[in-house]
Design a protein around this motif. Structure first.
Motif, PDB file in Angstrom:
ATOM      1  N   VAL A   1     -11.574  21.712  73.433  1.00  0.00           N
ATOM      2  CA  VAL A   1     -11.848  20.817  72.308  1.00  0.00           C
ATOM      3  C   VAL A   1     -13.290  20.981  71.836  1.00  0.00           C
ATOM      4  N   GLN A   2     -14.218  21.063  72.785  1.00  0.00           N
ATOM      5  CA  GLN A   2     -15.630  21.209  72.428  1.00  0.00           C
ATOM      6  C   GLN A   2     -15.872  22.548  71.721  1.00  0.00           C
ATOM      7  N   LYS A   3     -15.212  23.612  72.196  1.00  0.00           N
ATOM      8  CA  LYS A   3     -15.340  24.908  71.532  1.00  0.00           C
ATOM      9  C   LYS A   3     -14.816  24.826  70.103  1.00  0.00           C
ATOM     10  N   GLY A   4     -13.675  24.169  69.940  1.00  0.00           N
ATOM     11  CA  GLY A   4     -13.102  24.010  68.603  1.00  0.00           C
ATOM     12  C   GLY A   4     -14.027  23.243  67.681  1.00  0.00           C
ATOM     13  N   ALA A   5     -14.649  22.194  68.205  1.00  0.00           N
ATOM     14  CA  ALA A   5     -15.592  21.410  67.395  1.00  0.00           C
ATOM     15  C   ALA A   5     -16.782  22.272  66.987  1.00  0.00           C
ATOM     16  N   GLY A   6     -17.233  23.113  67.884  1.00  0.00           N
ATOM     17  CA  GLY A   6     -18.340  24.011  67.562  1.00  0.00           C
ATOM     18  C   GLY A   6     -17.974  24.987  66.467  1.00  0.00           C
ATOM     19  N   LYS A   7     -16.748  25.484  66.507  1.00  0.00           N
ATOM     20  CA  LYS A   7     -16.297  26.413  65.467  1.00  0.00           C
ATOM     21  C   LYS A   7     -16.213  25.721  64.114  1.00  0.00           C
ATOM     22  N   VAL A   8     -15.761  24.467  64.111  1.00  0.00           N
ATOM     23  CA  VAL A   8     -15.683  23.708  62.856  1.00  0.00           C
ATOM     24  C   VAL A   8     -17.092  23.477  62.307  1.00  0.00           C
ATOM     25  N   LYS A   9     -18.017  23.083  63.174  1.00  0.00           N
ATOM     26  CA  LYS A   9     -19.401  22.855  62.740  1.00  0.00           C
ATOM     27  C   LYS A   9     -20.009  24.144  62.196  1.00  0.00           C
ATOM     28  N   GLU A  10     -19.731  25.249  62.873  1.00  0.00           N
ATOM     29  CA  GLU A  10     -20.256  26.534  62.443  1.00  0.00           C
ATOM     30  C   GLU A  10     -19.683  26.925  61.073  1.00  0.00           C
ATOM     31  N   ALA A  11     -18.391  26.718  60.889  1.00  0.00           N
ATOM     32  CA  ALA A  11     -17.757  27.039  59.608  1.00  0.00           C
ATOM     33  C   ALA A  11     -18.324  26.181  58.494  1.00  0.00           C
ATOM     34  N   ALA A  12     -18.552  24.903  58.780  1.00  0.00           N
ATOM     35  CA  ALA A  12     -19.124  24.002  57.770  1.00  0.00           C
ATOM     36  C   ALA A  12     -20.536  24.440  57.413  1.00  0.00           C
ATOM     37  N   ARG A  13     -21.304  24.802  58.409  1.00  0.00           N
ATOM     38  CA  ARG A  13     -22.668  25.260  58.169  1.00  0.00           C
ATOM     39  C   ARG A  13     -22.660  26.552  57.329  1.00  0.00           C
ATOM     40  N   ASP A  14     -21.750  27.465  57.667  1.00  0.00           N
ATOM     41  CA  ASP A  14     -21.638  28.715  56.902  1.00  0.00           C
ATOM     42  C   ASP A  14     -21.228  28.445  55.462  1.00  0.00           C
TER      43      ASP A  14
END
Length: 70
Positions: free
Chosen positions: A53-66
């Motif tokens: 779940v934490q990895k998934g949240a990181g990917k979402v944050k990264e995508a939003a930042r990108d």
């Protein structure tokens, strides 16, 4: 292995922490399985889920930042 879409190649910190937690869960699960310790296996399973779940949240944050960069 943690993959990143960021131009600098660095994954989001939550992806790294999530991967570590997931790995810790695999270790706990394996040790619990070898020793017959069901509580340790349950803790390991919980760590694996929390890490994913934490990895998934990181990917979402990264995508939003990108997305905000472009």
């Amino acid at each position: 292995l943690v993959q990143s879409n960021q131009e600098d190649g660095m994954p989001h910190k939550d992806e790294i922490k999530g991967s570590a937690k997931e790995a810790r869960g695999h270790v706990k699960d394996a040790i619990g399985k070898m020793t017959g310790d069901e509580k340790l296996r349950a803790d390991g399973a919980a760590d694996k889920v929390e890490g994913a779940v934490q990895k998934g949240a990181g990917k979402v944050k990264e995508a939003a930042r990108d997305a905000l960069k472009h």
